[in-house]
Each structure stands twice: as C-alpha cells, then as structure tokens.
Design an enzyme around this catalytic site. Sequence first.
Site, PDB file in Angstrom:
ATOM      1  N   THR A 199      22.612-148.862  -9.013  1.00 27.24           N
ATOM      2  CA  THR A 199      23.745-148.845  -8.093  1.00 27.24           C
ATOM      3  C   THR A 199      23.289-149.328  -6.714  1.00 27.24           C
ATOM      4  O   THR A 199      22.174-149.844  -6.576  1.00 27.24           O
ATOM      5  CB  THR A 199      24.439-147.452  -8.088  1.00 27.24           C
ATOM      6  OG1 THR A 199      25.622-147.547  -7.302  1.00 27.24           O
ATOM      7  CG2 THR A 199      23.554-146.340  -7.574  1.00 27.24           C
ATOM      8  N   GLY A 237      35.926-155.051   2.323  1.00 27.30           N
ATOM      9  CA  GLY A 237      34.519-154.778   2.014  1.00 27.30           C
ATOM     10  C   GLY A 237      33.882-155.947   1.285  1.00 27.30           C
ATOM     11  O   GLY A 237      34.582-156.792   0.708  1.00 27.30           O
ATOM     12  N   ALA A 238      32.548-155.997   1.356  1.00 31.65           N
ATOM     13  CA  ALA A 238      31.836-157.100   0.693  1.00 31.65           C
ATOM     14  C   ALA A 238      30.518-156.583   0.109  1.00 31.65           C
ATOM     15  O   ALA A 238      29.568-157.335  -0.025  1.00 31.65           O
ATOM     16  CB  ALA A 238      31.581-158.230   1.691  1.00 31.65           C
ATOM     17  N   GLY A 239      30.486-155.306  -0.238  1.00 35.95           N
ATOM     18  CA  GLY A 239      29.248-154.689  -0.732  1.00 35.95           C
ATOM     19  C   GLY A 239      28.983-154.981  -2.204  1.00 35.95           C
ATOM     20  O   GLY A 239      29.604-155.868  -2.812  1.00 35.95           O
ATOM     21  N   GLY A 240      28.064-154.174  -2.754  1.00 38.46           N
ATOM     22  CA  GLY A 240      27.494-154.435  -4.071  1.00 38.46           C
ATOM     23  C   GLY A 240      28.469-154.635  -5.221  1.00 38.46           C
ATOM     24  O   GLY A 240      28.207-155.410  -6.139  1.00 38.46           O
ATOM     25  N   VAL A 241      29.605-153.948  -5.186  1.00 33.77           N
ATOM     26  CA  VAL A 241      30.493-153.989  -6.347  1.00 33.77           C
ATOM     27  C   VAL A 241      31.543-155.109  -6.237  1.00 33.77           C
ATOM     28  O   VAL A 241      32.217-155.446  -7.208  1.00 33.77           O
ATOM     29  CB  VAL A 241      31.143-152.592  -6.540  1.00 33.77           C
ATOM     30  CG1 VAL A 241      32.323-152.373  -5.613  1.00 33.77           C
ATOM     31  CG2 VAL A 241      31.561-152.379  -7.977  1.00 33.77           C
ATOM     32  N   LYS A 268      21.775-153.785  -6.847  1.00 33.59           N
ATOM     33  CA  LYS A 268      22.365-154.539  -7.958  1.00 33.59           C
ATOM     34  C   LYS A 268      21.922-156.004  -7.986  1.00 33.59           C
ATOM     35  O   LYS A 268      21.841-156.610  -9.041  1.00 33.59           O
ATOM     36  CB  LYS A 268      23.896-154.450  -7.906  1.00 33.59           C
ATOM     37  CG  LYS A 268      24.392-153.058  -8.255  1.00 33.59           C
ATOM     38  CD  LYS A 268      25.892-152.954  -8.298  1.00 33.59           C
ATOM     39  CE  LYS A 268      26.268-151.519  -8.641  1.00 33.59           C
ATOM     40  NZ  LYS A 268      27.655-151.354  -8.984  1.00 33.59           N
ATOM     41  N   TYR A 298      35.690-142.536  -5.673  1.00 31.31           N
ATOM     42  CA  TYR A 298      36.306-141.512  -6.517  1.00 31.31           C
ATOM     43  C   TYR A 298      35.836-140.103  -6.165  1.00 31.31           C
ATOM     44  O   TYR A 298      36.333-139.129  -6.706  1.00 31.31           O
ATOM     45  CB  TYR A 298      36.056-141.799  -8.000  1.00 31.31           C
ATOM     46  CG  TYR A 298      34.590-141.979  -8.347  1.00 31.31           C
ATOM     47  CD1 TYR A 298      34.019-143.242  -8.327  1.00 31.31           C
ATOM     48  CD2 TYR A 298      33.800-140.887  -8.674  1.00 31.31           C
ATOM     49  CE1 TYR A 298      32.679-143.412  -8.629  1.00 31.31           C
ATOM     50  CE2 TYR A 298      32.459-141.052  -8.980  1.00 31.31           C
ATOM     51  CZ  TYR A 298      31.910-142.307  -8.954  1.00 31.31           C
ATOM     52  OH  TYR A 298      30.578-142.466  -9.245  1.00 31.31           O
ATOM     53  N   GLY A 310      38.651-144.950  -7.938  1.00 25.70           N
ATOM     54  CA  GLY A 310      37.612-145.611  -8.721  1.00 25.70           C
ATOM     55  C   GLY A 310      37.099-144.833  -9.922  1.00 25.70           C
ATOM     56  O   GLY A 310      36.174-145.281 -10.599  1.00 25.70           O
TER      57      GLY A 310
END
Length: 264
Positions: free
Chosen positions: A61, A125-129, A65, A211, A232
């Site tokens: 996570t 957002g522009a993060g890992g997921v 990633k 979540y 989520g």
Amino acid sequence: MKKFLVIGNPIDHSLSPKLHNYWFKKYNINAIYGKLETNDTDLAELCENVRDGRLNGINVTVPFKKSIMPYVDVLSDHSLRTKSVNTISLENGKLIGHNTDIDGFELSIKKINFDVTNKSIVILGAGGVVPSIIYALQRMNVSNIFISNRTKEKAEELKKIFDDLKILDWGELTDFDMIINATSIGLKENDNFSFDLTKTKKNKFFYDVIYAPYKTNFFNIGNEKDNIYENGLKMFLYQAQKAFYIWHNIEPEINNEVIEFVKN
Ligand code: ATR
C-alpha cells in the site's frame, strides 16, 4: 503455516490483516497475515523473502505501489498500465507484481445502481491509488476525467501515463456527474476541504476512497440532497478478494457478514 504481509507507511490503519485472517479461518487455510511498517530500503529484502518461501505473498500500500516495481520479475498488464503493484505472488519461481485495485474499484462501482458510461468524473488527489481508478474508469467508458491535486505537478505526472486526462487547479470544480475523493482528507476526524463542495447540484455520485472512518465530511456532503454516496470499503474488499484468489485459488464471498465484521 503460510505467511502473508501488508506493507506500507503508515500501516497501522490497514484492515487487510483483519480481513485475510477472517477468510483463513472461514476457508480452513493454515496461514497468518500481518502488517509491517516499511521503508524504501526494506523492499528488496521483503521481495527476496517471497522468493525463498519465508513469505508467501505481500500486499503493498502507499507509498510503495510504484517503488516496489523494480523488485519483481514480471508485471501483470494491469500493473504495467498503471505503474502500480498492490499484490505480489510467486509463480513458477518468478515474483509477479499484480494490481487488484483496478478490479476492486470497478466491482465496487458495478454493485451500485449508477452507470458511469459517458459520464464526467472529477478526481480529487493524485496519490498511489489514482492510476488504478483512472484506468478502471477508462475501461468503463466514461467520457471525461478531470483531476485536481493540491500539488499540480503530481497531476501532470499522471497525464504522462493517461494523456487524455484534464487537469484542474486545486479547488477549481467543473460540472461533473461523479466526484471521487482520493486524497487523505477525511482520515482524521475534523479534516475538511479548503473549498466548498456543498454548492454542487443534485443527483451527483460522491465516492470517497477512505473507509475508516466510515463517515467523513465528504460523506456528509455526498449524503445530502439526492446524491449517491459510496465509501472505499467495497473497493477495499474486492481488491482483497482478488488478491486472495491469486494466492489461494479461492474467491471468498463478500456478504453483509464480512462487511459488518470489517466495519466494526
Ligand atoms: P502518496 O501521495 O504518498 O501516494 P496518498 O495517501 O495516496 O499518498 O495521497 C495523498 C493525496 O492526498 C495526495 O493527492 C495529496 O496531495 P499532494 O499531492 O498535494 O500531497 C492529498 N492531500 C493530503 N492532504 C491534503 C490536504 N490537506 N489538502 C489537499 N490535498 C491533500
């Protein structure tokens, strides 16, 4: 006994051990699943542990990633496309990097009565997921994806992978059918957006990747008027279901019992 780990930093909040250990019991699998706060310098050794059998699989996570990618032998198509790995397995002596977040997101949307085809989507957002969410949305034939991130350069990096993305300034909103919170705003109880989301029109789909906590400020807005809201949790459950299948060849059932178990 087989051993599995989720690695990340921070990692305390992860519900993966709770979920996988629940499924081990339910499906009589002799295994244990733990979590490990990790640094960049640990990634190579952790992958070697899977290769030599000391570990049987890893979930990855944020923020690893992408940085885990050089340590596996083969990347799945989904991992290659999104430059993102969240599950590692060993198959015929080779370390495979998978991405089950894409299916996780897609399945979570398909369980809701909202057809994203030809819809306009804003991602915060522009993060890992986020690469996985973008790729899943493209597969579902949305019409436009707008991305807005506090640090604009990170949104521009994503445009290098997905060239038809449209970039918005942070706080700038366009008309949309669905808005996704993929930032970490909401992880802490009093977190809120620095701009007003309450002025959006009715009948919009608010999707929060967070979540835990189960109800965020984004939830409060999304739950108003005639909007649709989802958090989520289902994405989390379905990505885990796919990882479980990769490791154990069993597709664990996702029902109210497991949802309540993870929530509480
Ligand atoms: P990572 O960036 O390491 O992959 P993440 O948790 O997946 O981690 O992403 C965090 C996201 O939340 C980022 O988009 C981050 O914006 P920046 O790229 O500008 O850091 C966003 N974020 C976190 N706190 C924020 C805040 N207070 N205001 C706006 N955006 C925030």
